[in-house]
Design a protein around this motif. Structure first.
Motif, PDB file in Angstrom:
ATOM      1  N   ALA A  92      -9.521  87.194 -24.263  1.00 59.12           N
ATOM      2  CA  ALA A  92     -10.034  86.650 -25.570  1.00 59.12           C
ATOM      3  C   ALA A  92      -9.000  87.252 -27.018  1.00 59.12           C
ATOM      4  CB  ALA A  92     -11.157  87.288 -25.833  1.00 59.12           C
ATOM      5  N   HIS A  93      -8.350  88.581 -26.695  1.00 57.35           N
ATOM      6  CA  HIS A  93      -7.855  89.374 -27.832  1.00 57.35           C
ATOM      7  C   HIS A  93      -6.342  88.286 -28.063  1.00 57.35           C
ATOM      8  CE1 HIS A  93      -6.062  90.722 -24.055  1.00 57.35           C
ATOM      9  NE2 HIS A  93      -4.844  91.164 -24.885  1.00 57.35           N
ATOM     10  N   GLU A  94      -5.816  87.409 -27.251  1.00 58.67           N
ATOM     11  CA  GLU A  94      -4.757  86.770 -27.460  1.00 58.67           C
ATOM     12  C   GLU A  94      -5.181  85.344 -28.140  1.00 58.67           C
ATOM     13  OE1 GLU A  94      -2.972  85.842 -23.605  1.00 58.67           O
ATOM     14  OE2 GLU A  94      -3.007  88.252 -22.997  1.00 58.67           O
ATOM     15  N   LEU A  95      -6.295  85.185 -28.538  1.00 58.53           N
ATOM     16  CA  LEU A  95      -6.718  84.130 -29.482  1.00 58.53           C
ATOM     17  C   LEU A  95      -7.435  84.616 -30.532  1.00 58.53           C
ATOM     18  CD1 LEU A  95      -7.805  81.737 -26.349  1.00 58.53           C
ATOM     19  CD2 LEU A  95      -5.574  81.463 -27.971  1.00 58.53           C
ATOM     20  N   PRO A  96      -7.043  85.520 -31.572  1.00 54.56           N
ATOM     21  CA  PRO A  96      -7.707  86.008 -32.316  1.00 54.56           C
ATOM     22  C   PRO A  96      -8.600  85.018 -33.482  1.00 54.56           C
ATOM     23  CG  PRO A  96      -5.485  86.494 -32.764  1.00 54.56           C
ATOM     24  CD  PRO A  96      -5.652  85.657 -31.644  1.00 54.56           C
ATOM     25  N   HIS A  97      -7.878  83.893 -33.961  1.00 55.58           N
ATOM     26  CA  HIS A  97      -8.425  82.883 -34.893  1.00 55.58           C
ATOM     27  C   HIS A  97      -9.618  82.260 -34.197  1.00 55.58           C
ATOM     28  CE1 HIS A  97      -4.557  83.840 -36.820  1.00 55.58           C
ATOM     29  NE2 HIS A  97      -5.340  83.748 -37.921  1.00 55.58           N
ATOM     30  N   VAL A  98      -9.090  81.742 -33.037  1.00 60.45           N
ATOM     31  CA  VAL A  98     -10.322  80.930 -32.175  1.00 60.45           C
ATOM     32  C   VAL A  98     -11.613  81.756 -32.076  1.00 60.45           C
ATOM     33  CG1 VAL A  98     -10.657  79.868 -30.003  1.00 60.45           C
ATOM     34  CG2 VAL A  98      -8.465  79.437 -31.099  1.00 60.45           C
ATOM     35  N   MET A  99     -11.331  83.152 -31.431  1.00 62.78           N
ATOM     36  CA  MET A  99     -12.468  84.005 -31.292  1.00 62.78           C
ATOM     37  C   MET A  99     -13.152  84.289 -32.649  1.00 62.78           C
ATOM     38  SD  MET A  99     -12.840  84.197 -28.200  1.00 62.78           S
ATOM     39  CE  MET A  99     -14.152  85.398 -28.343  1.00 62.78           C
ATOM     40  N   THR A 100     -12.593  84.414 -33.935  1.00 68.85           N
ATOM     41  CA  THR A 100     -13.238  84.600 -34.897  1.00 68.85           C
ATOM     42  C   THR A 100     -14.237  83.354 -35.300  1.00 68.85           C
ATOM     43  OG1 THR A 100     -11.372  85.975 -35.976  1.00 68.85           O
ATOM     44  CG2 THR A 100     -12.978  85.058 -37.590  1.00 68.85           C
ATOM     45  N   ALA A 101     -13.718  82.058 -35.016  1.00 71.86           N
ATOM     46  CA  ALA A 101     -14.530  80.985 -35.320  1.00 71.86           C
ATOM     47  C   ALA A 101     -15.622  80.862 -34.337  1.00 71.86           C
ATOM     48  CB  ALA A 101     -13.704  79.682 -35.076  1.00 71.86           C
ATOM     49  N   PHE A 102     -15.464  81.548 -33.054  1.00 70.01           N
ATOM     50  CA  PHE A 102     -16.288  81.339 -32.091  1.00 70.01           C
ATOM     51  C   PHE A 102     -17.841  82.561 -32.327  1.00 70.01           C
ATOM     52  CE2 PHE A 102     -17.414  82.295 -27.019  1.00 70.01           C
ATOM     53  CZ  PHE A 102     -18.361  81.589 -27.189  1.00 70.01           C
ATOM     54  N   ARG A 103     -17.165  83.700 -32.646  1.00 67.96           N
ATOM     55  CA  ARG A 103     -18.304  84.569 -33.022  1.00 67.96           C
ATOM     56  C   ARG A 103     -19.098  84.187 -34.303  1.00 67.96           C
ATOM     57  NH1 ARG A 103     -13.874  88.243 -31.975  1.00 67.96           N
ATOM     58  NH2 ARG A 103     -13.461  88.437 -34.152  1.00 67.96           N
ATOM     59  N   ARG A 104     -18.506  83.582 -35.272  1.00 66.32           N
ATOM     60  CA  ARG A 104     -19.303  82.918 -36.427  1.00 66.32           C
ATOM     61  C   ARG A 104     -19.941  81.648 -35.909  1.00 66.32           C
ATOM     62  NH1 ARG A 104     -15.031  81.762 -41.219  1.00 66.32           N
ATOM     63  NH2 ARG A 104     -16.884  80.960 -42.138  1.00 66.32           N
ATOM     64  N   GLY A 105     -19.977  81.445 -34.881  1.00 60.14           N
ATOM     65  CA  GLY A 105     -20.832  80.115 -34.267  1.00 60.14           C
ATOM     66  C   GLY A 105     -20.341  78.733 -34.855  1.00 60.14           C
ATOM     67  N   LEU A 106     -18.956  78.690 -35.244  1.00 59.70           N
ATOM     68  CA  LEU A 106     -18.475  77.418 -35.617  1.00 59.70           C
ATOM     69  C   LEU A 106     -18.099  76.438 -34.619  1.00 59.70           C
ATOM     70  CD1 LEU A 106     -16.484  78.903 -38.741  1.00 59.70           C
ATOM     71  CD2 LEU A 106     -18.628  77.788 -38.519  1.00 59.70           C
ATOM     72  N   VAL A 107     -17.605  77.118 -33.236  1.00 62.40           N
ATOM     73  CA  VAL A 107     -17.016  76.233 -32.080  1.00 62.40           C
ATOM     74  C   VAL A 107     -17.943  76.819 -31.154  1.00 62.40           C
ATOM     75  CG1 VAL A 107     -14.957  75.974 -33.306  1.00 62.40           C
ATOM     76  CG2 VAL A 107     -15.286  77.792 -31.844  1.00 62.40           C
ATOM     77  N   THR A 108     -17.735  75.788 -30.027  1.00 60.95           N
ATOM     78  CA  THR A 108     -18.399  76.150 -28.769  1.00 60.95           C
ATOM     79  C   THR A 108     -17.501  76.948 -27.708  1.00 60.95           C
ATOM     80  OG1 THR A 108     -17.842  74.070 -27.627  1.00 60.95           O
ATOM     81  CG2 THR A 108     -19.773  74.006 -29.060  1.00 60.95           C
ATOM     82  N   GLU A 109     -18.380  77.469 -26.745  1.00 61.67           N
ATOM     83  CA  GLU A 109     -17.725  78.151 -25.602  1.00 61.67           C
ATOM     84  C   GLU A 109     -16.807  77.309 -24.624  1.00 61.67           C
ATOM     85  OE1 GLU A 109     -19.241  81.493 -22.569  1.00 61.67           O
ATOM     86  OE2 GLU A 109     -20.124  79.611 -22.585  1.00 61.67           O
ATOM     87  N   TRP A 110     -17.217  75.744 -24.683  1.00 57.65           N
ATOM     88  CA  TRP A 110     -16.465  74.932 -23.946  1.00 57.65           C
ATOM     89  C   TRP A 110     -14.992  74.774 -24.737  1.00 57.65           C
ATOM     90  CZ3 TRP A 110     -15.337  72.371 -19.857  1.00 57.65           C
ATOM     91  CH2 TRP A 110     -14.626  71.191 -19.932  1.00 57.65           C
ATOM     92  N   ARG A 111     -15.068  74.697 -26.138  1.00 59.87           N
ATOM     93  CA  ARG A 111     -13.832  74.640 -26.848  1.00 59.87           C
ATOM     94  C   ARG A 111     -12.834  75.883 -26.698  1.00 59.87           C
ATOM     95  NH1 ARG A 111     -13.520  71.966 -32.847  1.00 59.87           N
ATOM     96  NH2 ARG A 111     -14.262  70.517 -31.650  1.00 59.87           N
ATOM     97  N   VAL A 112     -13.522  77.057 -26.726  1.00 56.69           N
ATOM     98  CA  VAL A 112     -12.687  78.315 -26.468  1.00 56.69           C
ATOM     99  C   VAL A 112     -11.996  78.194 -25.225  1.00 56.69           C
ATOM    100  CG1 VAL A 112     -12.714  80.657 -26.490  1.00 56.69           C
ATOM    101  CG2 VAL A 112     -14.243  79.266 -28.255  1.00 56.69           C
ATOM    102  N   SER A 113     -12.802  77.873 -23.992  1.00 52.83           N
ATOM    103  CA  SER A 113     -12.449  77.846 -22.821  1.00 52.83           C
ATOM    104  C   SER A 113     -11.251  76.746 -22.597  1.00 52.83           C
ATOM    105  CB  SER A 113     -13.594  77.528 -21.874  1.00 52.83           C
ATOM    106  OG  SER A 113     -14.633  78.682 -21.887  1.00 52.83           O
ATOM    107  N   THR A 114     -11.403  75.720 -23.024  1.00 58.17           N
ATOM    108  CA  THR A 114     -10.419  74.698 -23.051  1.00 58.17           C
ATOM    109  C   THR A 114      -9.019  75.228 -23.610  1.00 58.17           C
ATOM    110  OG1 THR A 114     -12.035  72.910 -23.199  1.00 58.17           O
ATOM    111  CG2 THR A 114      -9.960  72.337 -23.774  1.00 58.17           C
ATOM    112  N   ILE A 115      -9.138  75.740 -24.723  1.00 56.13           N
ATOM    113  CA  ILE A 115      -7.870  76.137 -25.360  1.00 56.13           C
ATOM    114  C   ILE A 115      -7.345  77.438 -24.662  1.00 56.13           C
ATOM    115  CG2 ILE A 115      -6.889  77.459 -27.430  1.00 56.13           C
ATOM    116  CD1 ILE A 115      -9.147  75.947 -29.103  1.00 56.13           C
ATOM    117  N   ALA A 116      -7.961  78.071 -23.978  1.00 56.75           N
ATOM    118  CA  ALA A 116      -7.613  79.206 -23.237  1.00 56.75           C
ATOM    119  C   ALA A 116      -6.878  78.783 -22.033  1.00 56.75           C
ATOM    120  CB  ALA A 116      -8.793  80.236 -22.935  1.00 56.75           C
TER     121      ALA A 116
END
Length: 429
Positions: A92-116
């Motif tokens: 997660a630390h290697e995708l800081p901007h994606v995780m920021t959006a995730f923590r703010r509830g702006l994107v889904t876990e599926w999207r984060v997993s896909t990018i990873a």
């Protein structure tokens, strides 16, 4: 306003759950849509926090063994999903901007997993570049569709490190496989993961076969022709006058003698698939007889109270084949709660060295991964027979406890159904 200095302890979180469960629904369509969006953001933010907690739990573990299984049990998901969550937490630390959006509830876990997943082949520097390009503007990032995000990530990855992308493709081709899982209405999904050229060629051949059959006046739909052609070509089976393949029965089918011989509607089960209606079970048996296949019957007995199979014992340290088959038929799927993977190992709940024995009471069916996870420090399994059938108490290294109960063959646990659980069962192989 919430006090950000207050710990989000479980009782407080469960209080919020009660509020959500008991609060009245707002009046007006606009307010209802606004609440749906707000709840979606809350779900995403909660999943992001689950990810952070999994990462901290993993970091505090001595060797990481069994952590993914603990996460899976806590999230009431399969161990496979638990490993996916833990893998995402570790990078997660290697995708800081994606995780920021995730923590703010702006994107889904599926999207984060896909990018990873799509950036897994890149170096840390290149992954950070993709992260910044895709999610540097959180609001714009939230507005993209998943298809757009995946397409952009793939283009960036190919541009930044084409050699890594090519190597990933070659590795993916080595992981080609075929899987099966139950589908609604006693159907089954047979899925093949293939290299693109082979997959396109196979689909084109089935499509051409359907086109020829339809042009010749075949009344089956295009999809039916393709499905029948696939089975016929893979199994080498003959087809009947209607074009359907005639496949002999070569499965473990469990049903009552009344369902087989007396026309009763008692439930039946196919090992590795699950429950099927009695009429389909009889049809499968007759289809096998008509095809000339040899049918073997073995009588099994169930408890009239629970519907579970009666115990078998052995003096051997390893489970004999008959007893291993018994465990597979009784447990049906991996006994770890929410796993649902096929049984691969006949396992001693308590090791023989610790006083366990080779019996149905001290045995359980587990998938390979759950059996290995059980060996990690701090895990404890104990048999617990009870009125609801064969049980196993599971204690994790953190002291959390879970109960696994063997499913009855046809789900007859309610007292109103126990009177019909007294029939003799037949294993048809």
């Amino acid at each position: 306003m919430f006090d950000l200095g207050v710990s989000l302890d479980p009782p407080r979180l469960r209080g919020w759950t009660s509020v959500l469960a008991d609060s009245a629904i707002a009046d007006g369509a606009a307010a209802q849509v606004d609440e749906i969006r707000a709840l979606e953001e809350l779900v995403c933010a909660a999943q992001a926090r689950q990810l952070r907690l999994a990462g901290v739990l993993d970091a505090s573990s001595r060797d990481g063994r069994g952590v993914a299984e603990q996460v899976a049990l806590a999230r009431r998901e399969s161990p496979h999903r638990g490993r996916q969550h833990l893998s995402l937490a570790r990078i997660a630390h290697e995708l800081p901007h994606v995780m920021t959006a995730f923590r703010r509830g702006l994107v889904t876990e599926w999207r984060v997993s896909t990018i990873a997943r799509e950036t897994a082949c890149l170096s840390l520097e290149d992954r950070l570049t993709v992260d910044r390009a895709i999610a540097g503007d959180p609001e714009a990032f939230a507005g993209y569709s998943d298809r757009v995000v995946v397409a952009e990530v793939r283009k960036l990855a190919a541009r930044l490190d084409p050699a890594a992308v090519a190597e990933r493709r070659r590795r993916a081709e080595s992981e080609r496989r075929v899987t099966a899982r139950p589908a609604p209405d006693t159907m089954l999904y047979l899925t093949a993961l293939l290299p693109v050229a082979e997959g396109v060629a196979a689909y084109a051949a089935l499509t051409a076969e359907a086109g020829r059959a339809r042009a010749a006046g075949d009344p089956r739909t295009r999809g039916q022709v393709m499905a029948d052609a696939l089975v016929a070509r893979v199994t080498g089976a003959q087809v009947d006058a209607g074009g359907r393949p005639v496949v002999p029965v070569s499965i473990d089918l469990v049903m009552t003698d009344l369902a087989l011989l007396g026309g009763a509607h008692d439930g039946a089960a196919i090992s590795g698939h699950g429950p099927v209606p009695a009429d389909l079970a009889r049809e499968l048996v007759l289809r096998g007889v008509d095809a000339g296949s040899r049918t073997w019957l073995r009588r099994l007995y169930t408890s009239p109270e629970t519907g579970e199979l009666v115990a078998m014992d052995s003096r051997q340290r390893l489970f004999p084949r008959a007893l291993a088959t018994f465990l597979r038929l009784r447990d049906q799927w991996c006994r770890t709660p929410w796993c649902n993977a096929p049984i691969r190992h006949a396992d001693h709940i308590v090791g023989v060295a610790e006083g366990g024995n080779t019996s149905a009471e001290f045995g359980q069916g587990l998938c390979e991964c759950c059996n290995y996870a059980k060996q990690a420090d701090g895990w404890r399994h104990r048999p617990r027979p009870g009125p609801d059938g064969h049980g196993v108490d599971i204690t994790t290294p953190t002291g959390h406890r879970y109960r696994s109960t063997a499913p009855p063959l046809v789900g007859l646990r309610h007292p109103a159904f126990r009177q019909v659980a007294e029939g003799r069962w037949l294993l048809i192989a």
